[in-house]
Design an enzyme around this catalytic site. Sequence first.
Site, PDB file in Angstrom:
ATOM      1  N   ASP A  47       9.499   2.488 -32.707  1.00  0.00           N
ATOM      2  CA  ASP A  47       8.384   2.797 -33.607  1.00  0.00           C
ATOM      3  C   ASP A  47       8.460   4.291 -33.928  1.00  0.00           C
ATOM      4  OD1 ASP A  47       7.414   4.158 -31.427  1.00  0.00           O
ATOM      5  OD2 ASP A  47       5.395   3.329 -31.564  1.00  0.00           O
ATOM      6  N   LYS A  81      11.165  -3.699 -35.460  1.00  0.00           N
ATOM      7  CA  LYS A  81      10.355  -3.096 -34.390  1.00  0.00           C
ATOM      8  C   LYS A  81       9.427  -4.141 -33.778  1.00  0.00           C
ATOM      9  CE  LYS A  81       6.365  -1.612 -34.910  1.00  0.00           C
ATOM     10  NZ  LYS A  81       5.128  -1.034 -35.444  1.00  0.00           N
TER      11      LYS A  81
END
Length: 206
Positions: A136, A118
């Site tokens: 996320d 991420k």
Amino acid sequence: MKNIELILSKLRDMHGKPRCELIYGNALELAVATVLSAQCTDERVNRVTLSLFAKYKSLQDYIETPLEVLEEDIKPTGFYKNKAKTIKNITREISERFKGHIPEDIDAFSTIKGIGRKSANMIVGLAYKTPAVIVDTHVARVSGRIGLTGSNNPEKIEKDLKKAIPEYLWTDISLFLILHGRYVCLARKPECERCLLQEECDYYNK
Ligand code: SF4
């Protein structure tokens, strides 16, 4: 297939421009801010980085500063001992393995300990304007509710979103989904009554 252009236009109507709420001036600052943002609000991170970035301007500054000093400098963001160690490791690895340059390749960058998939997508996508899908917790939840993915696994979600969204929109849609999850499609109780995506949303229509 979902109408991505329509979803994008509605997200734009609700949230204005796609944006990251962390304040940074370059890839290194974004990497540090991203580490600090774990379990901390962007607002608080921005307050801390205001003085941090005035003091630490290069990889060497982070590498050479004693760990205890860095810990003190980032303390208000919480979990500061782990975060300081992570920042030290990341800056050292960038210096030693990547000749002091944050890699523009997402796969290569995510091999650094402390930089997950991420974060690598976020930093490379924003700092170098490379198309990137940032998964996320908000993106995972909102894209699942809308029906852009049926998975809970971040890597599979990234793949599904890459298939569903044209490449030139990857970063913008990711940023919008983060904003949407933060302000409208809340985890516990999504505020569907004020969301423009009702017609497009599987969760709303089930
Ligand atoms: S309609 Fe509700 S569940 Fe669907 S995206 Fe909007 S806020 Fe989230």
